[in-house]
Design an enzyme around this catalytic site. Structure first.
Site, PDB file in Angstrom:
ATOM      1  N   GLY A   1      64.474  55.683 -13.856  1.00  0.00           N
ATOM      2  CA  GLY A   1      64.366  55.547 -12.379  1.00  0.00           C
ATOM      3  C   GLY A   1      64.529  57.090 -11.914  1.00  0.00           C
TER       4      GLY A   1
ATOM      5  N   ARG B   1      52.099  35.745 -17.124  1.00  0.00           N
ATOM      6  CA  ARG B   1      52.300  36.865 -16.497  1.00  0.00           C
ATOM      7  C   ARG B   1      52.224  36.407 -15.022  1.00  0.00           C
ATOM      8  NH1 ARG B   1      51.708  41.954 -18.380  1.00  0.00           N
ATOM      9  NH2 ARG B   1      50.927  41.184 -20.424  1.00  0.00           N
TER      10      ARG B   1
ATOM     11  N   LEU C   1      49.877  44.797 -14.566  1.00  0.00           N
ATOM     12  CA  LEU C   1      49.812  43.888 -13.598  1.00  0.00           C
ATOM     13  C   LEU C   1      48.581  43.081 -13.683  1.00  0.00           C
ATOM     14  CD1 LEU C   1      51.131  45.937 -10.867  1.00  0.00           C
ATOM     15  CD2 LEU C   1      52.541  43.875 -11.566  1.00  0.00           C
TER      16      LEU C   1
ATOM     17  N   HIS D   1      51.234  58.371 -13.653  1.00  0.00           N
ATOM     18  CA  HIS D   1      50.908  58.204 -15.125  1.00  0.00           C
ATOM     19  C   HIS D   1      51.365  59.740 -15.577  1.00  0.00           C
ATOM     20  CE1 HIS D   1      49.309  56.868 -18.801  1.00  0.00           C
ATOM     21  NE2 HIS D   1      48.722  58.114 -18.957  1.00  0.00           N
TER      22      HIS D   1
ATOM     23  N   ASP E   1      43.986  49.672  -9.988  1.00  0.00           N
ATOM     24  CA  ASP E   1      42.949  48.404 -10.015  1.00  0.00           C
ATOM     25  C   ASP E   1      43.237  47.493 -11.132  1.00  0.00           C
ATOM     26  OD1 ASP E   1      41.966  49.796 -12.263  1.00  0.00           O
ATOM     27  OD2 ASP E   1      40.301  50.520 -11.192  1.00  0.00           O
TER      28      ASP E   1
ATOM     29  N   VAL F   1      43.659  49.431 -16.955  1.00  0.00           N
ATOM     30  CA  VAL F   1      44.961  50.091 -17.027  1.00  0.00           C
ATOM     31  C   VAL F   1      44.705  51.720 -16.979  1.00  0.00           C
ATOM     32  CG1 VAL F   1      46.566  50.526 -19.055  1.00  0.00           C
ATOM     33  CG2 VAL F   1      45.568  48.560 -18.950  1.00  0.00           C
TER      34      VAL F   1
ATOM     35  N   ALA G   1      57.349  67.885 -12.618  1.00  0.00           N
ATOM     36  CA  ALA G   1      56.033  67.827 -11.813  1.00  0.00           C
ATOM     37  C   ALA G   1      55.997  66.261 -11.039  1.00  0.00           C
ATOM     38  CB  ALA G   1      54.824  68.117 -12.896  1.00  0.00           C
TER      39      ALA G   1
HETATM   40  C1  GRF Z   1      57.187  58.664 -16.116  1.00  0.00           C
HETATM   41  O1  GRF Z   1      56.923  59.685 -16.705  1.00  0.00           O
HETATM   42  C2  GRF Z   1      55.976  57.992 -15.372  1.00  0.00           C
HETATM   43  O2  GRF Z   1      54.797  58.780 -15.298  1.00  0.00           O
HETATM   44  C3  GRF Z   1      55.619  56.782 -16.240  1.00  0.00           C
HETATM   45  O3  GRF Z   1      57.125  56.486 -16.561  1.00  0.00           O
HETATM   46  C4  GRF Z   1      57.896  57.428 -16.502  1.00  0.00           C
HETATM   47  C5  GRF Z   1      59.215  56.997 -15.805  1.00  0.00           C
HETATM   48  O4  GRF Z   1      60.138  57.725 -15.634  1.00  0.00           O
HETATM   49  N1  GRF Z   1      54.735  55.677 -15.676  1.00  0.00           N
HETATM   50  P1  GRF Z   1      61.615  57.362 -14.647  1.00  0.00           P
HETATM   51  O5  GRF Z   1      62.067  56.257 -15.015  1.00  0.00           O
HETATM   52  O6  GRF Z   1      61.029  57.615 -13.287  1.00  0.00           O
HETATM   53  O7  GRF Z   1      62.669  58.607 -14.992  1.00  0.00           O
END
Ligand code: GRF
Length: 203
Positions: free
Chosen positions: A21, A75, A103, A119, A151, A154, A183
């Site tokens: 998180g 799911r 999802l 991502h 959407d 994936v 970043a």
């Molecule tokens: C991030 O690198 C994000 O791009 C990916 O999962 C990671 C989550 O990291 N979807 P964190 O739990 O927020 O530290």
């Protein structure tokens, strides 16, 4: 028209996590530090009860929900439970932040155009679970992160924002992911802000 300098009712957002998180923390910090932030984290949802992000939410006095996907046969049943629980929080947008469940179309349509994902690559390059490792294997000299609307594919939805980082010859998956994380922590709060600002203007 909404003026960012005047007080606004922020968009109630649910942040979905499964782990550390750190991006949730960046979203919390930005909300706390930004006058008239267009979003308000109303609730944090995790499918893992041990996710460290739950502690971050509790430390910030944000309500948490844990819905263990393993307790549901399908799911859709898992997602229906989340939707039921979210009604108490009047959530108008969802920010996925390291949520490790795909999802289904059922959920994506329920919150159509209102779900953002983060991502760790420059999409459309390297979608899926191993984006950082794949960027290294492909020997790209630049990678980064992408915020996009979810959407039914994936990591395929329309892009909202991207940030670039260099890939160094000495990089391992850990060092590159750490640079991408830095970043992400800058990008996601501002991208979510713009997204919610647009929702407020449409309302
Ligand atoms: C991030 O690198 C994000 O791009 C990916 O999962 C990671 C989550 O990291 N979807 P964190 O739990 O927020 O530290």
């Amino acid at each position: 028209m909404t003026d960012l300098k005047t007080p606004i009712n922020p968009v109630p957002v649910a942040v979905f996590i499964s782990g550390n998180g750190s991006n949730l923390q960046a979203l919390i910090d930005y909300e706390v530090q930004t006058p008239s932030c267009p979003y308000e984290i109303a609730v944090v949802v995790s499918n893992k009860e041990k996710a460290f992000g739950l502690q971050r939410a509790k430390d910030a006095d944000i309500p948490t929900l844990v819905v263990n996907h393993k307790a549901y046969e399908t799911r859709e049943a898992f997602e229906k439970k989340i939707i039921d629980l979210l009604t108490d929080f009047s959530v108008e947008a969802i920010a996925l932040a390291g949520f490790m469940r795909v999802l289904s179309p059922f959920f994506v349509h329920f919150y159509a155009q209102r779900i953002l994902n983060l991502h760790p690559s420059l999409l459309p390059l390297f979608p899926g679970l191993h984006a950082v490792e794949q960027a290294l294997e492909a020997k790209v000299t630049e990678s980064g992160c992408t915020v996009h609307v979810v959407d039914t594919g994936v990591d395929t939805g329309p892009m909202v924002a991207q940030a670039r980082v260099p890939v160094l010859e000495s990089d391992t998956a850990d060092t590159l992911h750490e640079r991408i994380h830095q970043a992400e922590h800058e990008l996601y709060p501002t991208a979510l802000s713009s997204f919610c600002y647009n929702i407020l203007q449409d309302d």
